[in-house]
Structures are given as C-alpha cells and as structure tokens.
Design an enzyme around this catalytic site. Structure first.
Site, PDB file in Angstrom:
ATOM      1  N   LYS A 117     -13.394  31.108  62.024  1.00 18.71           N
ATOM      2  CA  LYS A 117     -12.953  31.432  63.393  1.00 18.71           C
ATOM      3  C   LYS A 117     -13.291  30.338  64.394  1.00 18.71           C
ATOM      4  O   LYS A 117     -12.595  30.178  65.396  1.00 18.71           O
ATOM      5  CB  LYS A 117     -13.540  32.761  63.850  1.00 18.71           C
ATOM      6  N   LYS A 201      -5.342  36.416  54.368  1.00 22.59           N
ATOM      7  CA  LYS A 201      -5.319  37.883  54.541  1.00 22.59           C
ATOM      8  C   LYS A 201      -4.454  38.290  55.724  1.00 22.59           C
ATOM      9  O   LYS A 201      -4.300  37.541  56.690  1.00 22.59           O
ATOM     10  CB  LYS A 201      -6.738  38.439  54.658  1.00 22.59           C
ATOM     11  N   LYS A 204      -4.930  40.549  62.357  1.00 20.27           N
ATOM     12  CA  LYS A 204      -4.430  40.810  63.713  1.00 20.27           C
ATOM     13  C   LYS A 204      -4.167  39.518  64.448  1.00 20.27           C
ATOM     14  O   LYS A 204      -3.280  39.445  65.277  1.00 20.27           O
ATOM     15  CB  LYS A 204      -5.509  41.545  64.527  1.00 20.27           C
TER      16      LYS A 204
HETATM   17  P1  ATP Z   1      -9.015  39.480  62.819  1.00 18.39           P
HETATM   18  O1  ATP Z   1      -8.368  38.976  61.589  1.00 18.39           O
HETATM   19  O2  ATP Z   1      -8.249  39.272  64.066  1.00 18.39           O
HETATM   20  O3  ATP Z   1     -10.452  39.113  62.913  1.00 18.39           O
HETATM   21  P2  ATP Z   1      -8.781  41.871  61.446  1.00 18.39           P
HETATM   22  O4  ATP Z   1      -7.345  42.170  61.398  1.00 18.39           O
HETATM   23  O5  ATP Z   1      -9.467  41.303  60.273  1.00 18.39           O
HETATM   24  O6  ATP Z   1      -9.055  41.022  62.712  1.00 18.39           O
HETATM   25  P3  ATP Z   1     -10.995  43.557  62.017  1.00 18.39           P
HETATM   26  O7  ATP Z   1     -11.250  44.312  63.264  1.00 18.39           O
HETATM   27  O8  ATP Z   1     -11.775  42.322  61.878  1.00 18.39           O
HETATM   28  O9  ATP Z   1      -9.466  43.208  61.840  1.00 18.39           O
HETATM   29  O10 ATP Z   1     -11.194  44.488  60.755  1.00 18.39           O
HETATM   30  C1  ATP Z   1     -11.235  45.881  60.789  1.00 18.39           C
HETATM   31  C2  ATP Z   1     -11.372  46.437  59.393  1.00 18.39           C
HETATM   32  O11 ATP Z   1     -10.169  46.209  58.657  1.00 18.39           O
HETATM   33  C3  ATP Z   1     -12.482  45.798  58.566  1.00 18.39           C
HETATM   34  O12 ATP Z   1     -13.085  46.787  57.749  1.00 18.39           O
HETATM   35  C4  ATP Z   1     -11.771  44.805  57.704  1.00 18.39           C
HETATM   36  O13 ATP Z   1     -12.451  44.527  56.509  1.00 18.39           O
HETATM   37  C5  ATP Z   1     -10.462  45.537  57.441  1.00 18.39           C
HETATM   38  N1  ATP Z   1      -9.395  44.588  57.176  1.00 18.39           N
HETATM   39  C6  ATP Z   1      -8.939  43.648  58.025  1.00 18.39           C
HETATM   40  N2  ATP Z   1      -7.945  42.943  57.470  1.00 18.39           N
HETATM   41  C7  ATP Z   1      -7.765  43.472  56.225  1.00 18.39           C
HETATM   42  C8  ATP Z   1      -6.878  43.192  55.143  1.00 18.39           C
HETATM   43  N3  ATP Z   1      -5.987  42.224  55.246  1.00 18.39           N
HETATM   44  N4  ATP Z   1      -6.957  43.921  54.018  1.00 18.39           N
HETATM   45  C9  ATP Z   1      -7.860  44.918  53.907  1.00 18.39           C
HETATM   46  N5  ATP Z   1      -8.745  45.234  54.884  1.00 18.39           N
HETATM   47  C10 ATP Z   1      -8.691  44.528  56.031  1.00 18.39           C
END
Ligand code: ATP
Ligand code: LTN
Length: 338
Positions: A117, A201, A204
C-alpha cells in the site's frame, strides 16, 4: 490457543474505503452471518483504519453506512451481533497506543500489506498506515476475541495480533490475559481474484471498475463484467488439476463453487470440456441469483440512514461495555493509575 479460559468471541472488521465486493462477501461477511449463531459476535466498520490512506470526509461517512448496511443486507442480525463503527468505541485507540509500545519495529517491517500500500515512496506513507496492524490487534483483543473471520490476505496481520497478545501476556506476567486469536480463513472464497488479472486479489481500491463485482451492481452490470472477465482460449478441464497455471479459469470456477456450495471437482464434472461461452453465462446467472437480492436490500437500507445510525449507536454502546472493561484491566496491569 493457550490455556485461555474466557468466553469464545468473534470480531471482524471491514474498511469503509469503497464499495463492498464479491471478495468481501465470500471471504468475510458470509462467514459473519454463519458465526453469529455460534459465538458472541462483534462486527466493526473500521473507519480509523480507512483514514490510514486519504479519504474524502463526506464519502467516508457515506461508506461507513454502506458497510453497516452490507452487514445487515447479507443477514447479520443486529439483535444478535453488535454492529458498530470503530471510532465510536474509544477503547480501540487507547489499547492501540499501549500495543504500539508492545509491538516491535522489526515485526511491522515484515508486513507485506504496508509494502504494497505504501508503494515506491514509503517516506510519504502515513505513520498510521505503518502501525495499521497494531490497531487491528487492538480491535480484536479489546474484546478478547478468540476467533477472527477474514480472507486469506489477512493471515499475516492475524499472526501479528497473536504475537502482540503473547508478548503482552509474557512481559506483564499476565498469563492468558489475552487469548491468542485464531483466524477463520478456510473455506471457499477465501481469496477471490480480480476479474481482469488472475494474479491480483479483487480489491475495493483496484483502479479498474471491471475487476470487481460490487454488491450494488445491477444484474446487467454483473453479467457484463463476467462476460468481459479475462480468460484463456482453452475449454474448462474436467478435473481441478487442469486448472494449474490457469489463474483466471481457476478464479471463475472458484467463484461458481463458492456461490453454489460445490467443490471445484463438482463444478468441473458439470462444465469440464465446455468453453467460457457456456460457462460465463451460467456463472453470471448464479452471481445475479445470489448477489442481486443482497444488493436490493442494501439499497433499501441505505435509503434509511437514521435507522443505520441507530444500529451503529446501539452496537457501539454494547461493544463499549466489554471494551472499556478490558482497557481498564490493561491499564491496571501496565501500571497506570486508574
Ligand atoms: P482494499 O483492497 O481497498 O484494502 P479490501 O477490498 O481488501 O480493501 P478490506 O476492508 O481490506 O477490503 O477487507 C475486508 C475483508 O474482506 C477482510 O476480511 C478481507 O480479508 C476480505 N477480503 C478482501 N478482499 C478479498 C478477496 N479478494 N477475496 C476474499 N476475501 C477478501
Ligand atoms: N485489515 C483488515 C480490516 C480489519 C480487521 C480488523 C479484520 C481491521 N481491523 C480486525 C479483522 C479483525 C482488512 O481486511 N484489510
């Protein structure tokens, strides 16, 4: 776990940093719903984590409601589980400071999420982004949570939480004061990949709109994104072994399996030998069937911010009762005058 004797509790959190997507749903929220019937559950909207990178204030508020509404739309029952926002329970920040003095620089230096990040110029990253995993440990341990449902990407942060709990217990000779929290990661959907790139992955904060299926996407948008998803020209293999080296195909089969409750082998027994021209429409139909109703409920809830605020306030009150008590005990252990 060690000899920890306290109640079994669950805590998890999601950042209000963008729209909720299929990865968040399958990796996290879906598990939240199942766990509420087994454990005492605390589901947090981690707004203090979100501001470790710049957030527009008006959007942050809106997205906080969006995450809370997503928990509810997916089936978390606020009468059973506490749903609240992190900044409303001050004990998180208080414990995070104490944990900043327990965690070691060397531990944080190893965190891969910070490296990802912060990007190339880490001198310009916020100090908060660096100590992010320490605040995460505080989120968990301020409830003495024993179980933490998260996606695969959070494994390292959970290890750090365990290290902090263990070092605190050891340094202050407070045997088993904190549990060593266990991540609940396993299960289909623990790592959903981007629809545009099978090696990163679904996230968001991904720049490409088409990489992510958002819970709020309408049926046409979901279908279009799946039809446009990157794939290779080969038909699907008839066994999971044949998915090796084909990350995009593996991801789509994984999504189908996670939503239908079937294993990769079962999905391939049905679709092996078929091309994506057949598989993608079937997947799109399944995604629309499972996700569109959640999106519709999400829209309905978001139209009533007063209700969402009442859920968050009640959740924060409930959470504070436990968290304040733990922080008070911690202050005594550390030697603060209380
Ligand atoms: P960012 O990528 O913007 O940091 P994010 O989409 O990863 O955000 P988070 O708020 O960081 O979202 O994650 C919330 C939850 O969703 C966490 O438990 C994380 O492990 C899960 N998660 C996020 N992305 C994935 C994914 N691609 N597959 C499975 N679980 C996910
Ligand atoms: N870092 C997590 C969000 C998060 C979290 C938590 C998850 C903050 N605090 C406590 C579980 C428990 C992420 O998903 N990026």
């Amino acid at each position: 776990m060690t000899g920890y004797q306290g109640p079994q509790r669950v805590l998890s959190g999601i950042q209000p940093s963008g729209g909720m997507h299929l990865g968040n749903y399958l990796g996290a929220i879906r598990k939240f719903v199942e766990l509420q019937h087994k454990y005492d559950c605390f589901y947090c909207v981690v707004d203090m984590h979100a501001i470790t990178v710049w957030q527009d204030p008006a959007k942050l508020r809106e997205q906080t409601f969006h995450i809370a509404a997503s928990y509810l739309a997916a089936g978390v029952d606020p009468k059973i589980a506490a749903i609240f926002h992190q900044s409303a329970v001050r004990a998180h920040a208080e414990l995070a400071w104490i944990f900043n003095c327990v965690a070691r620089l060397g531990w944080l230096d190893r965190m891969t999420q910070f490296k990802d990040k912060a990007g190339k110029d880490k001198q310009r990253a916020s100090v908060g982004l660096y100590t992010y995993p320490v605040l995460q440990a505080a989120d968990i341990l301020v409830y003495k949570a024993t179980h933490v449902p998260v996606g695969e990407d959070q494994k390292q942060h959970l290890e750090l939480s365990r290290d902090i709990a263990g070092k605190f217990n050891h340094d202050f000779k407070a045997d088993d004061f904190f549990p060593l929290p266990e991540p609940l990661i396993k299960g289909p959907g623990a790592r959903i990949m981007s629809l545009r790139d099978g090696s990163s992955k679904m996230s968001k904060s991904d720049g490409s709109e088409n990489a992510c299926i958002f819970l709020k996407d309408d049926a046409d948008t979901m279908t279009r994104k799946i039809k446009k998803a990157k794939t290779d020209p080969e038909p699907l293999p008839s066994e999971p072994k044949g998915l090796e080296g084909r990350p995009e195909a593996e991801n789509l089969v994984g999504i189908y399996g996670a939503l239908s409750g079937k294993s990769d082998a079962e999905v391939l027994a049905e679709y092996g030998g078929q091309g994506f021209g057949v598989f993608k429409p079937a997947l799109a139909e399944l995604v629309v069937e499972k996700i569109a109703p959640i999106g519709a409920e999400l829209n309905r809830l978001e139209a009533d911010p007063a209700y969402l605020k009442s859920v968050l306030d009640a959740g924060a009150e409930r959470a504070s009762v436990i968290a304040d008590k733990v922080v008070r005990e911690v202050k005594e252990i550390v030697g603060f005058v209380v």
